[in-house]
Design a protein around this motif. Structure first.
Motif, PDB file in Angstrom:
ATOM      1  N   VAL A  63      49.931  38.024  56.299  1.00  0.00           N
ATOM      2  CA  VAL A  63      48.606  38.168  55.680  1.00  0.00           C
ATOM      3  C   VAL A  63      47.748  36.922  55.916  1.00  0.00           C
ATOM      4  N   LEU A  64      48.363  35.751  55.801  1.00  0.00           N
ATOM      5  CA  LEU A  64      47.619  34.492  55.944  1.00  0.00           C
ATOM      6  C   LEU A  64      47.505  34.040  57.397  1.00  0.00           C
ATOM      7  N   HIS A  65      48.126  34.771  58.307  1.00  0.00           N
ATOM      8  CA  HIS A  65      48.116  34.413  59.732  1.00  0.00           C
ATOM      9  C   HIS A  65      48.676  33.009  59.952  1.00  0.00           C
ATOM     10  N   LEU A  66      49.817  32.754  59.312  1.00  0.00           N
ATOM     11  CA  LEU A  66      50.512  31.477  59.439  1.00  0.00           C
ATOM     12  C   LEU A  66      51.939  31.728  59.900  1.00  0.00           C
ATOM     13  N   ALA A  67      52.540  30.707  60.456  1.00  0.00           N
ATOM     14  CA  ALA A  67      53.951  30.799  60.832  1.00  0.00           C
ATOM     15  C   ALA A  67      54.802  30.839  59.566  1.00  0.00           C
ATOM     16  N   GLY A  68      55.920  31.530  59.647  1.00  0.00           N
ATOM     17  CA  GLY A  68      56.816  31.647  58.502  1.00  0.00           C
ATOM     18  C   GLY A  68      57.258  30.304  57.965  1.00  0.00           C
ATOM     19  N   ARG A 143      31.965  43.107  55.931  1.00  0.00           N
ATOM     20  CA  ARG A 143      32.301  43.923  57.099  1.00  0.00           C
ATOM     21  C   ARG A 143      32.627  43.048  58.303  1.00  0.00           C
ATOM     22  N   LEU A 144      31.926  41.923  58.460  1.00  0.00           N
ATOM     23  CA  LEU A 144      32.221  40.997  59.543  1.00  0.00           C
ATOM     24  C   LEU A 144      33.623  40.442  59.379  1.00  0.00           C
ATOM     25  N   LEU A 145      33.999  40.082  58.177  1.00  0.00           N
ATOM     26  CA  LEU A 145      35.339  39.595  57.907  1.00  0.00           C
ATOM     27  C   LEU A 145      36.395  40.638  58.268  1.00  0.00           C
ATOM     28  N   THR A 146      36.132  41.885  57.889  1.00  0.00           N
ATOM     29  CA  THR A 146      37.056  42.973  58.233  1.00  0.00           C
ATOM     30  C   THR A 146      37.205  43.099  59.740  1.00  0.00           C
ATOM     31  N   GLU A 147      36.106  43.018  60.472  1.00  0.00           N
ATOM     32  CA  GLU A 147      36.154  43.082  61.938  1.00  0.00           C
ATOM     33  C   GLU A 147      37.015  41.955  62.495  1.00  0.00           C
ATOM     34  N   LEU A 148      36.830  40.760  61.978  1.00  0.00           N
ATOM     35  CA  LEU A 148      37.600  39.611  62.454  1.00  0.00           C
ATOM     36  C   LEU A 148      39.086  39.760  62.123  1.00  0.00           C
ATOM     37  N   GLU A 149      39.387  40.270  60.937  1.00  0.00           N
ATOM     38  CA  GLU A 149      40.783  40.461  60.535  1.00  0.00           C
ATOM     39  C   GLU A 149      41.463  41.526  61.385  1.00  0.00           C
ATOM     40  N   GLU A 150      40.746  42.597  61.669  1.00  0.00           N
ATOM     41  CA  GLU A 150      41.331  43.693  62.438  1.00  0.00           C
ATOM     42  C   GLU A 150      41.523  43.313  63.899  1.00  0.00           C
ATOM     43  N   ALA A 151      40.741  42.374  64.387  1.00  0.00           N
ATOM     44  CA  ALA A 151      40.835  41.974  65.793  1.00  0.00           C
ATOM     45  C   ALA A 151      42.032  41.060  66.045  1.00  0.00           C
ATOM     46  N   SER A 152      42.647  40.559  64.976  1.00  0.00           N
ATOM     47  CA  SER A 152      43.763  39.602  65.192  1.00  0.00           C
ATOM     48  C   SER A 152      45.105  40.259  65.223  1.00  0.00           C
TER      49      SER A 152
END
Length: 152
Positions: A63-68, A143-152
């Protein structure tokens, strides 16, 4: 010579403004704090566990896009500060489940209230048209945040 599109320029301005906004908020909140400050990633993890109690380290890392191992380090720090508790998952004893401590709930509430007051006071000083423009931009920013999250 490469020309920058209007969209790219707007994106760059947005990033510059949000970076400065976060920096000013952090600095102002730290100046008024009576307890040691938490790093941004520590606060992000606490907020995640607040919204998803019992989440595990691997899930938090996704969720945080971090390494374990980065999340494990954050967990160790927050457990040492008595802001997180870690218990074994009843299904997989190798996995940990994370919960906020009462101290963390209180600290997040104080932090959130301080942020609301700080930003609210500044917003009150803006002209009404600026306040309306900020409010009107929030759905599009979401919505911009959602776009950025979905693109990762």
């Amino acid at each position: 010579m490469t020309t920058i599109s209007t969209t790219s320029r707007t994106g760059e301005e947005l990033l510059a403004v949000t970076t400065r906004l976060r920096r000013v908020l952090r600095r102002r909140l730290r100046a008024g704090a009576t307890e040691p400050s938490l790093h941004g990633s520590q606060l992000e993890l606490l907020r995640l566990v607040e919204t998803a109690p019992g989440t595990g380290v691997a899930s938090a890392a996704r969720v945080l896009h971090l390494a374990g191992n980065s999340v494990s380090t954050l967990v160790n720090q927050l457990v040492a500060l008595r802001l997180l508790s870690r218990t074994a998952d009843p299904v997989d004893r190798r996995a940990a489940r994370l919960e906020l401590t009462p101290a963390a709930h209180e600290r997040l509430a104080r932090w959130r209230q301080a942020r609301i007051e700080l930003v609210g006071t500044a917003m009150d000083r803006l002209p009404e048209t600026d306040r309306q423009a900020v409010a009107a931009a929030l759905p599009a920013l979401g919505r911009l945040l959602t776009e950025l999250e979905e693109a990762s």
